[in-house]
Design a protein around this motif. Structure first.
Motif, PDB file in Angstrom:
ATOM      1  N   LYS A   1      -5.702 -85.401  -1.747  1.00  0.00           N
ATOM      2  CA  LYS A   1      -5.942 -85.894  -0.390  1.00  0.00           C
ATOM      3  C   LYS A   1      -5.558 -87.366  -0.267  1.00  0.00           C
ATOM      4  O   LYS A   1      -4.927 -87.774   0.710  1.00  0.00           O
ATOM      5  N   GLN A   2      -5.914 -88.163  -1.263  1.00  0.00           N
ATOM      6  CA  GLN A   2      -5.580 -89.586  -1.221  1.00  0.00           C
ATOM      7  C   GLN A   2      -4.070 -89.788  -1.213  1.00  0.00           C
ATOM      8  O   GLN A   2      -3.543 -90.623  -0.476  1.00  0.00           O
ATOM      9  N   GLN A   3      -3.362 -89.018  -2.034  1.00  0.00           N
ATOM     10  CA  GLN A   3      -1.904 -89.126  -2.086  1.00  0.00           C
ATOM     11  C   GLN A   3      -1.276 -88.742  -0.746  1.00  0.00           C
ATOM     12  O   GLN A   3      -0.349 -89.396  -0.259  1.00  0.00           O
ATOM     13  N   VAL A   4      -1.773 -87.652  -0.159  1.00  0.00           N
ATOM     14  CA  VAL A   4      -1.230 -87.172   1.110  1.00  0.00           C
ATOM     15  C   VAL A   4      -1.438 -88.204   2.213  1.00  0.00           C
ATOM     16  O   VAL A   4      -0.520 -88.531   2.978  1.00  0.00           O
ATOM     17  N   LEU A   5      -2.640 -88.756   2.310  1.00  0.00           N
ATOM     18  CA  LEU A   5      -2.949 -89.729   3.356  1.00  0.00           C
ATOM     19  C   LEU A   5      -2.062 -90.966   3.258  1.00  0.00           C
ATOM     20  O   LEU A   5      -1.666 -91.539   4.272  1.00  0.00           O
ATOM     21  N   GLN A   6      -1.749 -91.378   2.030  1.00  0.00           N
ATOM     22  CA  GLN A   6      -0.911 -92.564   1.843  1.00  0.00           C
ATOM     23  C   GLN A   6       0.495 -92.377   2.389  1.00  0.00           C
ATOM     24  O   GLN A   6       1.175 -93.349   2.716  1.00  0.00           O
ATOM     25  N   ASN A   7       0.924 -91.132   2.502  1.00  0.00           N
ATOM     26  CA  ASN A   7       2.276 -90.847   2.978  1.00  0.00           C
ATOM     27  C   ASN A   7       2.309 -90.383   4.431  1.00  0.00           C
ATOM     28  O   ASN A   7       3.346 -89.918   4.905  1.00  0.00           O
ATOM     29  N   GLN A   8       1.189 -90.495   5.143  1.00  0.00           N
ATOM     30  CA  GLN A   8       1.120 -89.984   6.507  1.00  0.00           C
ATOM     31  C   GLN A   8       0.924 -91.073   7.551  1.00  0.00           C
ATOM     32  O   GLN A   8       0.576 -90.780   8.689  1.00  0.00           O
ATOM     33  N   ALA A   9       1.188 -92.310   7.184  1.00  0.00           N
ATOM     34  CA  ALA A   9       0.901 -93.416   8.094  1.00  0.00           C
ATOM     35  C   ALA A   9       1.569 -93.252   9.451  1.00  0.00           C
ATOM     36  O   ALA A   9       0.962 -93.526  10.499  1.00  0.00           O
ATOM     37  N   THR A  69     -11.963 -86.779   3.974  1.00  0.00           N
ATOM     38  CA  THR A  69     -12.243 -85.375   3.662  1.00  0.00           C
ATOM     39  C   THR A  69     -11.494 -84.408   4.568  1.00  0.00           C
ATOM     40  O   THR A  69     -11.118 -83.310   4.153  1.00  0.00           O
ATOM     41  N   HIS A  70     -11.255 -84.799   5.834  1.00  0.00           N
ATOM     42  CA  HIS A  70     -10.671 -83.882   6.812  1.00  0.00           C
ATOM     43  C   HIS A  70      -9.264 -84.268   7.271  1.00  0.00           C
ATOM     44  O   HIS A  70      -8.632 -83.517   8.005  1.00  0.00           O
ATOM     45  N   THR A 126      -6.507 -79.402   9.658  1.00  0.00           N
ATOM     46  CA  THR A 126      -7.763 -79.942   9.155  1.00  0.00           C
ATOM     47  C   THR A 126      -8.350 -79.005   8.098  1.00  0.00           C
ATOM     48  O   THR A 126      -8.830 -79.443   7.049  1.00  0.00           O
ATOM     49  N   ARG A 127      -8.310 -77.715   8.386  1.00  0.00           N
ATOM     50  CA  ARG A 127      -8.825 -76.714   7.453  1.00  0.00           C
ATOM     51  C   ARG A 127      -8.017 -76.721   6.153  1.00  0.00           C
ATOM     52  O   ARG A 127      -8.585 -76.668   5.052  1.00  0.00           O
ATOM     53  N   TYR A 128      -6.699 -76.787   6.258  1.00  0.00           N
ATOM     54  CA  TYR A 128      -5.831 -76.844   5.087  1.00  0.00           C
ATOM     55  C   TYR A 128      -6.126 -78.090   4.253  1.00  0.00           C
ATOM     56  O   TYR A 128      -6.293 -78.032   3.028  1.00  0.00           O
ATOM     57  N   PHE A 129      -6.182 -79.250   4.914  1.00  0.00           N
ATOM     58  CA  PHE A 129      -6.385 -80.511   4.211  1.00  0.00           C
ATOM     59  C   PHE A 129      -7.734 -80.532   3.505  1.00  0.00           C
ATOM     60  O   PHE A 129      -7.842 -81.020   2.370  1.00  0.00           O
ATOM     61  N   TYR A 130      -8.758 -80.006   4.158  1.00  0.00           N
ATOM     62  CA  TYR A 130     -10.102 -80.072   3.576  1.00  0.00           C
ATOM     63  C   TYR A 130     -10.151 -79.421   2.196  1.00  0.00           C
ATOM     64  O   TYR A 130     -10.881 -79.884   1.309  1.00  0.00           O
ATOM     65  N   HIS A 131      -9.384 -78.376   1.986  1.00  0.00           N
ATOM     66  CA  HIS A 131      -9.464 -77.623   0.732  1.00  0.00           C
ATOM     67  C   HIS A 131      -8.517 -78.136  -0.350  1.00  0.00           C
ATOM     68  O   HIS A 131      -8.438 -77.539  -1.432  1.00  0.00           O
ATOM     69  N   LEU A 132      -7.822 -79.243  -0.093  1.00  0.00           N
ATOM     70  CA  LEU A 132      -7.053 -79.888  -1.148  1.00  0.00           C
ATOM     71  C   LEU A 132      -7.996 -80.613  -2.110  1.00  0.00           C
ATOM     72  O   LEU A 132      -9.131 -80.958  -1.753  1.00  0.00           O
ATOM     73  N   GLU A 133      -7.515 -80.850  -3.326  1.00  0.00           N
ATOM     74  CA  GLU A 133      -8.309 -81.613  -4.288  1.00  0.00           C
ATOM     75  C   GLU A 133      -8.422 -83.072  -3.823  1.00  0.00           C
ATOM     76  O   GLU A 133      -7.497 -83.602  -3.199  1.00  0.00           O
ATOM     77  N   PRO A 134      -9.541 -83.744  -4.109  1.00  0.00           N
ATOM     78  CA  PRO A 134      -9.737 -85.134  -3.643  1.00  0.00           C
ATOM     79  C   PRO A 134      -8.596 -86.071  -4.003  1.00  0.00           C
ATOM     80  O   PRO A 134      -8.178 -86.893  -3.181  1.00  0.00           O
ATOM     81  N   GLU A 135      -8.074 -85.970  -5.230  1.00  0.00           N
ATOM     82  CA  GLU A 135      -6.976 -86.855  -5.635  1.00  0.00           C
ATOM     83  C   GLU A 135      -5.727 -86.583  -4.803  1.00  0.00           C
ATOM     84  O   GLU A 135      -4.992 -87.494  -4.421  1.00  0.00           O
TER      85      GLU A 135
END
Length: 429
Positions: free
Chosen positions: A257-265, A388-389, A246-255
């Protein structure tokens, strides 16, 4: 100015996360109340099917990961209910979903600050001589006003039901969230279609398969996903549901984060391996001796339209790799199309103070506080910070940690000890 009783915390909604907040607050001197519009605690009642389990270990209770000595732990619940030895011999980490719900009700019945049949209808902010929230609550037949320094929103998520079909919602077309309540009527149908490829869809399909020989209905299962895949459940994969990730993800850039979430289904949207195995083994048993497969299962297929006809509901299905449409008739259609968070209407009076990102989503700091234009009164959020998290936002196993982080901030001291290093791997430099 009139003297007002200003609480430290008002919780909006009493799901598992705010229930855990209340349980952990019992160890502090903070004054609190939590309001829930439902008459009692009930966790996903439409999916409390016999034989289903949590997808997280029993330690993902209200308190254990930050306070294993708490009287509100699942193990103490077992002790108080004279089930400790039965659980010991049960030898499973994942507990029955019905028992988790009963455990939560047991906790709720022991907390004084919970108010059910109480709907928060409006929240406004006072900033004149002092900064605090005014909360309007509909208590059954009366309306009352309460005041608090801090708000913690734990209103949960709502079922996603396609807009095009909302006017058709009925006992014949409904969301999986209501399956148990509509199950008896559903079993009387001549044909049933389930849409979706997550855990809820699979559990409903398995339940329907078990009843099919007695009820004699046709059964179909479609998903637009590429397949009926298992949820990621390896031990290193599970470390994504940790405070460290959660701490690692929070500090990624917003764009990013969106890319990462799309690949984590498949970290949180797939089907458990056990449920897939149960379905497959049942199908194998049913087809001995050349018997016909009792269900049509098809991925890569979108439900593009539904029309209500005299002989049932006409479904238009689109296999998008082939580019082919097909129509079929089904008496009952169950859409296991997931859940999503949304901005509650009671925050309308707060919009001038709350900050939103470019996508219209709440801006939330690393410690779960919604960013606002004022100081001195905090607005925290539970399970509304996926953007965000990261993937741990809805996970029960991170609920106690998030609550401890919120409580430590409000109390102004370390009530609960939180560790910076909780896992074996690291996610970045």
């Amino acid at each position: 100015m009139e003297q007002r009783n200003i609480l430290d915390i008002i919780g909006v909604g009493v799901g598992p996360f705010n229930l855990g907040l209340a349980a952990l607050l019992e160890k502090t001197e903070c004054t609190y109340m939590c309001f829930e519009q439902k008459p009692q605690f009930n966790w996903h009642p439409g999916m409390l099917l016999e034989g289903t389990t949590l997808q997280v270990p029993f330690m993902a209770d209200m308190v254990t990961t930050v306070d294993p000595t708490s009287p509100y732990s699942f193990l103490n619940y077992l002790h108080e209910n004279k089930r400790l030895y039965q659980f010991y011999f049960f030898e499973k980490f994942q507990i029955p979903r019905n028992e988790y719900n009963h455990y939560c009700q047991w906790v709720a019945n022991r907390l004084r600050g919970l108010k059910f049949s109480s709907e928060v209808t409006n929240i406004t902010l006072h900033t004149e001589e002092d900064t605090y929230y005014e909360v309007t609550v509909q208590h059954e037949e009366s309306v009352k006003t309460h005041y608090s320094r801090h708000i913690v929103m734990g209103i949960g998520t709502k079922p996603i039901f396609p807009k095009d079909f909302q006017s058709m919602y009925s006992d014949q077309l409904y969301h999986s969230a209501h399956y148990k309540m509509k199950r008896e009527q559903t079993l009387k149908a001549k044909s049933i279609t389930v849409v979706g490829s997550g855990q809820s869809a699979a559990e409903i399909v398995y339940d329907l398969l078990q009843q099919q020989q007695d009820q004699k209905y046709e059964l179909s299962w479609y998903t637009r996903s590429k397949g009926f895949y298992p949820m990621e459940y390896s031990k290193l994969g599970l470390e994504h549901f940790s405070p460290d990730y959660t701490r690692y993800f929070y500090h990624l850039e917003p764009e990013k984060k969106q890319q990462v979430l799309q690949n984590q289904a498949l970290l949180y949207k797939g089907i458990s391996v056990q449920t897939i195995n149960d379905i497959y083994e049942l199908l194998y048993e049913r087809t001995i001796g050349g018997e016909k497969t009792p269900i049509k299962i098809q991925a890569l297929t979108e439900l593009s339209n539904i029309e209500r006809k005299e002989d049932g509901q006409r479904l238009t299905l689109y296999q998008y790799e082939q580019g082919v449409y097909q129509q079929t008739i089904s008496d009952v259609v169950i859409l296991a199309t997931g859940y999503q968070s949304s901005l509650p209407s009671f925050l309308e009076g707060m919009k001038q103070y709350v900050k939103f990102d470019d996508q219209g989503q709440l801006e939330i700091d690393e410690q779960y506080k919604v960013k606002t234009t004022v100081d001195g009164a905090s607005l925290f959020i539970q399970n509304g910070e996926l953007h965000t998290h990261g993937v741990g936002a809805p996970d029960l196993g991170l609920g106690a940690y998030r609550n401890a982080a919120i409580i430590n901030q409000i109390a102004g001291k370390e009530v609960y000890k939180l560790y910076k290093r909780n896992i074996f791997q690291q996610f970045g430099f």
